[in-house]
Design an enzyme around this catalytic site. Sequence first.
Site, PDB file in Angstrom:
ATOM      1  N   GLU A 126       1.017  -0.757  -0.310  1.00 39.20           N
ATOM      2  CA  GLU A 126       0.487   0.117  -0.188  1.00 39.20           C
ATOM      3  C   GLU A 126       1.226   1.242   0.028  1.00 39.20           C
ATOM      4  O   GLU A 126       1.463   1.710   0.619  1.00 39.20           O
ATOM      5  CB  GLU A 126      -0.635  -0.496   1.976  1.00 39.20           C
ATOM      6  CG  GLU A 126      -1.738   0.945   1.270  1.00 39.20           C
ATOM      7  CD  GLU A 126      -2.710   0.943   2.118  1.00 39.20           C
ATOM      8  OE1 GLU A 126      -3.567   1.878   2.948  1.00 39.20           O
ATOM      9  OE2 GLU A 126      -2.422  -0.075   3.402  1.00 39.20           O
ATOM     10  N   LYS A 133      -9.244   2.597  -2.585  1.00 38.01           N
ATOM     11  CA  LYS A 133      -8.843   2.281  -1.033  1.00 38.01           C
ATOM     12  C   LYS A 133     -10.877   2.366  -1.114  1.00 38.01           C
ATOM     13  O   LYS A 133     -11.154   3.682  -1.048  1.00 38.01           O
ATOM     14  CB  LYS A 133      -8.106   2.051   0.231  1.00 38.01           C
ATOM     15  CG  LYS A 133      -8.656   1.306   1.403  1.00 38.01           C
ATOM     16  CD  LYS A 133      -7.528   2.057   2.096  1.00 38.01           C
ATOM     17  CE  LYS A 133      -7.271   1.092   3.109  1.00 38.01           C
ATOM     18  NZ  LYS A 133      -6.404   1.514   4.134  1.00 38.01           N
ATOM     19  N   CYS A 166      -5.884  -3.224   1.896  1.00 42.79           N
ATOM     20  CA  CYS A 166      -5.176  -2.860   3.139  1.00 42.79           C
ATOM     21  C   CYS A 166      -7.053  -3.523   4.113  1.00 42.79           C
ATOM     22  O   CYS A 166      -7.335  -4.591   3.792  1.00 42.79           O
ATOM     23  CB  CYS A 166      -4.937  -2.143   4.153  1.00 42.79           C
ATOM     24  SG  CYS A 166      -4.180  -2.386   5.697  1.00 42.79           S
TER      25      CYS A 166
END
Length: 635
Positions: A46, A115, A170
Site C-alpha cells: 500500500e 481503497k 489493506c
Amino acid sequence: MKDGFVKVACAAVDIRVGDTVYNSDNIIKAVRLAAGEGAKLIVFPELCISAYTCSDLFLQRTLLDGVKDALLKIAKETADCDIISVVGAPVEYGGELYNCGAVINRGEIKGLVPKTNIPNYGEFYEARHFSPGGTDIKNVFIGSQCVPMSTRLLFRAPDMPDFVLGIEICEDLWTPTPPSGELALAGATVIANLSASNELIAKDEYRAMLVKSQSARLYAAYLYADAGYGESTTDLVFAGDNIIAENGAVLARSKRFCNECVYSEIDLERLISERRKTTTYRSRGEYTVINVEFEKEKTTLTRTVEQKPFVPSDTAKRKKRSEEILTIQAMGLKKRLDHTGAACAVVGVSGGLDSTLALLVTARAFDYLGLDRKNIIAVTMPCFGTTDRTYNNAVSFARSLGVTLEEINIKEAVNIHFRDIGQDPESYDVTYENSQARERTQILMDIANKNGGLVIGTGDLSELALGWATYNGDHMSMYAVNAGVPKTLIRYLVDYEAERTDNEALRVTLTDILNTPVSPELLPPKDGEISQKTEHIVGPYELHDFFLYYMLRFGFRPAKILRLAERAFSGVYERGFILEWMRVFYKRFFSQQFKRSCLPDGPKVGTVALSPRGDWRMPSDASVRLWTDEIDRLK
C-alpha cells in the site's frame, strides 16, 4: 500458463519515506527481477511509491507530483517486461485524495482502484488525508495517459480468460464485508491486496488467518503484499509479511522483518473447478473489465505437490485428522445400529488393513453406544489363499479387541459350489476367486440374520474407484464404514490406533498387519507366503489415489494430472510407468461404475466420495474414449 498455472509474486522493497525516486527505482528493479523469474503478476504494498507513513506530507503538491512522475517512470521502464504490476500510490482527483492500487502493464497505467474502507481509529487515521473510493468511473490524467479510477474495475487476460484480477486495499480485508467478495462474484479469480499492516503481538497469526479464510471463501488466489522496512517507525513497525494463498492454503509466505519477494504458482483451473461445482457461488455485479496482457507459456512448477493428497504431511495434523475420520465413521455406524435396533454387528476379518479398520470402527461405535464388544462377531473364513500370517493376525486381533470370534473354513463349501457349477478347482480364474468372495458374504449375511445384526462392509474408496470388489461379494454389506476412505489413508488410520492403544497385544498385531502386503488372498500361497499381491495386478495405490483425487476433486484432465504426478513422484516413478497405470485407472473407473451405482450406505469423510446418492452420479455405460485418447497422445 499451461494447465491453468500462473506464476505470481508479492514484494516488499526497500523504501524511503517521501522519496518517490528511490522507491520507484527499487520497484522497477523488483518488477524486472520478477519478470525474469517468469512471474506474470507482481503486487507491491500500500502506498509504496510514496511510503504509507507520509502523514501530512500527503497534502504536499511536491509529493503528489513526484508520485505521478514515478508511476509514469515505472510504466515506461517496465514496458518490455511480460508482467502485470500492481503498485500503491496516492492519487488526487477533484480536490480529493485516494489511496489507490495502480495496475501497470506493457507501458500503460491500465487502471486505478481506490481503497473502499478508510480507517480512522487507533494508530490509523487515514481519513485525515484520504477519501473512500466510489463505484463511478473517474478519468484521471497521469501525464498524457487518461486512466479510469473506480472500485469496480477488473483486469482480465483475454488469452487466458480464467485470469481475472481484482484489487482491494489493506483495511478492506478487515471489514465485515470485504470488497473482494463482490469482486469474486463478478469473476475475479485473483485478488491483490496492497497492505500496510503494522506489527503487534500475534497480529501475524490473525493476518494469515484472514488471508487464508478469504481465499477459501472466495475460491480465489489471494496475494497479500505488506509494507516493510523503510516505513517510518515513529509510532509503528512494519514487517513486510507477504502472503500468497489459494483456496485456504498458504502457498508462500515471506520472512517478517526482512524485505523480500515471494513467488508461487496459482492454479486457476483448480479455482474455476471449485466454483463450477458449488451452486451457492453465483456470479453477479456490473464491473468494468480492462484487458491486460502477458505471453502464454509453460510455467515451471515450484509449488509442493504431495504424493498422498488424501494424507496430511504434518504429523500433528495427520493425527488430528485420523481421530476425526474415525469418529465420523463410528458415529455413522452408531446411528445405523441405533436406528435399526441391531443386536450385534458382523465383520469378516482377514488379517488385512481394510477389515482391520472396519472392526476398529465397529468397536468404537459399540463403545459410543455403551454396548458390550462381545456383541461384535468377527468372522474369519480361511480358504485356498489364506496364509498363516494373515490367519493368525485375524485371530489375535479379534481376541485382543475383546470381540466374539468365529472361525468358519469355507474350503469344503466352495469345492461343493465348484462341483455344482462345473468349475475346475485347478483353474485359477475369476470364477475361482469370486466364488470365495461370494461364499464369505453369504456366510456373513446369514450370521447377521441369525443374530439379528448388521454386516459391516470393509471395502474402501480406492477399491470402489477401481471396481476391485466382487459384485455381490465383498461389494455388498448393510453399512460400509470404509466407503469414503482411500487406501493410502487407511494405513495411517490403523497406525494411529496402534500408537494410541494401551493394549500391547493389540499394538503388536496391528503393527504386523500394517507390514503385511495388500492381497485378497484368493489364490493358493507359494511356500506359505502371499502369492497374490494387489498392487502387482492393479498398480500402486498411491498412484491410483493421486489420479482419483485430482480427477474427482477438481475435474482435471489426464495431461494436467500427469504433470502434477511427475512433480510429486519425481525420482520414484518414470513418466511411462505413470501413464501405464493412469490408463488402467481410467479404463477400470469407467467400466466398473455399475458396481458403484448400487453401493450400500456408508459415511462420507472427505471431499472425494463415490456414493451414487451424493457426490458422484455417472452413467454405468459412459465411454472412456476421450480420456484414453488423451493418455495415448501423452506417451
